[in-house]
Scaffold this active site. Structure first.
Site, PDB file in Angstrom:
ATOM      1  N   VAL A  14       4.699   4.863  -4.410  1.00 16.48           N
ATOM      2  CA  VAL A  14       4.560   4.147  -5.819  1.00 16.48           C
ATOM      3  C   VAL A  14       3.291   4.720  -6.423  1.00 16.48           C
ATOM      4  O   VAL A  14       3.314   5.026  -7.757  1.00 16.48           O
ATOM      5  CB  VAL A  14       4.056   2.731  -5.540  1.00 16.48           C
ATOM      6  CG1 VAL A  14       3.885   1.968  -6.814  1.00 16.48           C
ATOM      7  CG2 VAL A  14       5.852   1.983  -5.112  1.00 16.48           C
TER       8      VAL A  14
ATOM      9  N   GLN B 211       0.920  -1.126  -0.188  1.00 16.40           N
ATOM     10  CA  GLN B 211       0.087  -0.085  -0.141  1.00 16.40           C
ATOM     11  C   GLN B 211       0.967   1.079   0.168  1.00 16.40           C
ATOM     12  O   GLN B 211       0.521   2.087   0.772  1.00 16.40           O
ATOM     13  CB  GLN B 211      -1.017  -0.024   1.261  1.00 16.40           C
ATOM     14  CG  GLN B 211      -2.028  -0.991   1.219  1.00 16.40           C
ATOM     15  CD  GLN B 211      -3.124  -0.054  -0.078  1.00 16.40           C
ATOM     16  OE1 GLN B 211      -3.068   0.832  -0.566  1.00 16.40           O
ATOM     17  NE2 GLN B 211      -3.815  -1.245  -0.661  1.00 16.40           N
ATOM     18  N   SER B 212       1.746   1.285  -1.004  1.00 14.41           N
ATOM     19  CA  SER B 212       2.769   2.582  -0.803  1.00 14.41           C
ATOM     20  C   SER B 212       2.202   3.677  -1.578  1.00 14.41           C
ATOM     21  O   SER B 212       1.535   3.521  -2.756  1.00 14.41           O
ATOM     22  CB  SER B 212       3.885   2.222  -1.625  1.00 14.41           C
ATOM     23  OG  SER B 212       4.681   3.033  -1.907  1.00 14.41           O
ATOM     24  N   ASN B 213       2.075   4.812  -0.983  1.00 16.04           N
ATOM     25  CA  ASN B 213       1.709   6.088  -1.451  1.00 16.04           C
ATOM     26  C   ASN B 213       2.515   6.647  -2.468  1.00 16.04           C
ATOM     27  O   ASN B 213       2.442   7.228  -3.242  1.00 16.04           O
ATOM     28  CB  ASN B 213       1.379   7.170  -0.188  1.00 16.04           C
ATOM     29  CG  ASN B 213       0.614   6.544   0.694  1.00 16.04           C
ATOM     30  OD1 ASN B 213      -0.831   6.380   0.465  1.00 16.04           O
ATOM     31  ND2 ASN B 213       0.919   6.357   1.916  1.00 16.04           N
TER      32      ASN B 213
END
Ligand SMILES: *Cc1c(COP(=O)(O)O)cnc(C)c1O
Length: 337
Positions: free
Chosen positions: A79, A75-77
């Protein structure tokens, strides 16, 4: 410090607002709480990584890159914002997603940021937890270069001396806004992870001799390690800016009391802080970073860490889209179903 010397692409809807939080300030009985709305940087639902990407992608374009490679947790912001910025600039984007939370729900693995990564056309590759992910990205970029592509590798969170320039710019913006409004900034508080945000803020506030102290609430590493990493990167960033005075160790302060069971693991304090800000001010935090950062700030306020008449600026680093990957944390009915 002269940021115009560095290649940059404009992506941020700047300046982001610096807002007073009247209802929460009253409810807590002070200090006076302000929020720097870097959740409103504009691109792809906003967030702090867009500021770093202005300088990272400026550098990538200056080098003639056509393919961006980066990494993050599922859940990388970072990326998500990189995928959107790459789309906007007509660049390809590959992201290596690290399964840092092995038991994530179907929503954790597919909704929120992951849903948007796909929508922006990023190529997603998966990696198990525990690898040296920056090295994985370098390897992947090297393979693309062997195939004749012009690949540009961005480290996790965009946190190097180039990306940190985005937060030097944010520090300058905060000072300009505070000066214009006549607000003395006694403290800046925010969530710290891959360290670029705090390193840039510290470099910006120190390099301009503003005397504004920055406290990073850690979402992962323990305090000594986090402070050391931030100090290293802030020092490197100041050097990159041509500031030769050494950075005092005391200029970097982190607090790791609010991590809970680990990175991306919800805590009751995060749920309380996130719900409180939503219901008193109508502002959404995120479960992994800003929610824990705000939980730390609230706890420190309740313990009397700040004087009632001080002005505290919380830098909202964004990430609310991640809430959709954590619906079961906030919705017991859904979790039971
Ligand atoms: C990445 C991120 C942070 C932490 O910033 P770093 O520069 O990695 O320390 C804080 N909040 C949100 C929402 C983020 O996505």
């Amino acid at each position: 410090m002269h940021l115009a010397r560095f290649p940059r692409v404009r992506l941020v809807h700047a300046p982001t607002p610096l807002e007073f939080l009247p209802r929460l300030t009253e409810q807590l009985g002070g200090p006076r709480l302000y929020i720097k709305r870097d959740d409103c940087t504009g691109l792809a639902t906003g967030g702090n990584k867009t500021r770093k990407l202005e300088f990272l992608l400026g550098d990538a374009l200056a080098q003639g890159a056509t393919h961006i490679v980066t990494h993050g947790a599922t859940q990388s912001n970072h990326v998500r914002q990189t995928a959107a910025a790459a789309a906007r600039l007509g660049l390809q984007c590959t992201a290596l997603l690290e399964a840092r939370i092995a038991d994530g729900s179907v929503e954790y693995r597919n909704s929120g940021n992951v849903f948007l990564d796909r929508l922006f056309g990023a190529r997603l590759e998966h990696r198990p937890a525990g690898l040296d992910m920056n090295a994985e990205v370098e390897q992947y970029a090297a393979r693309l270069r062997e195939q004749g592509e012009k690949a540009y590798a961005i480290p996790g969170g965009g946190s190097n001396h180039i990306g940190a320039l985005g937060y030097v710019a944010s520090a300058q913006e905060i000072l300009q806004q505070a000066d214009a409004a006549g607000i003395v900034v006694h403290h800046v508080v925010h969530a710290t992870g891959s360290t670029g945000t705090q390193a840039g803020l510290v470099a910006g506030f120190q390099g301009s001799h503003s005397g504004v102290p920055v406290l990073g609430i850690s979402v992962r590493a323990e305090r000594a390690a986090q402070e050391d990493k931030v100090w290293q990167l802030a020092s490197r960033t100041l050097q990159h800016l041509g500031v030769s005075a050494p950075l005092p160790r005391e200029a970097v302060r982190a607090n790791s009391d609010y991590v809970g069971a680990g990175y991306g693991r919800p805590t009751p304090e995060m749920v309380e802080a996130l719900t409180l800000l939503a219901r008193t001010e109508g502002i959404l935090l995120d479960p992994v970073y800003s929610g824990k950062g705000f939980a730390g700030l609230l706890d420190l306020i309740r313990k009397g860490h700040f004087r009632q008449d001080e002005n505290v600026v919380f830098v909202h680093t964004g990430g609310a889209v991640g809430l959709f990957g954590y619906r079961d944390t906030f919705d017991p009915l859904h979790a039971a179903a």
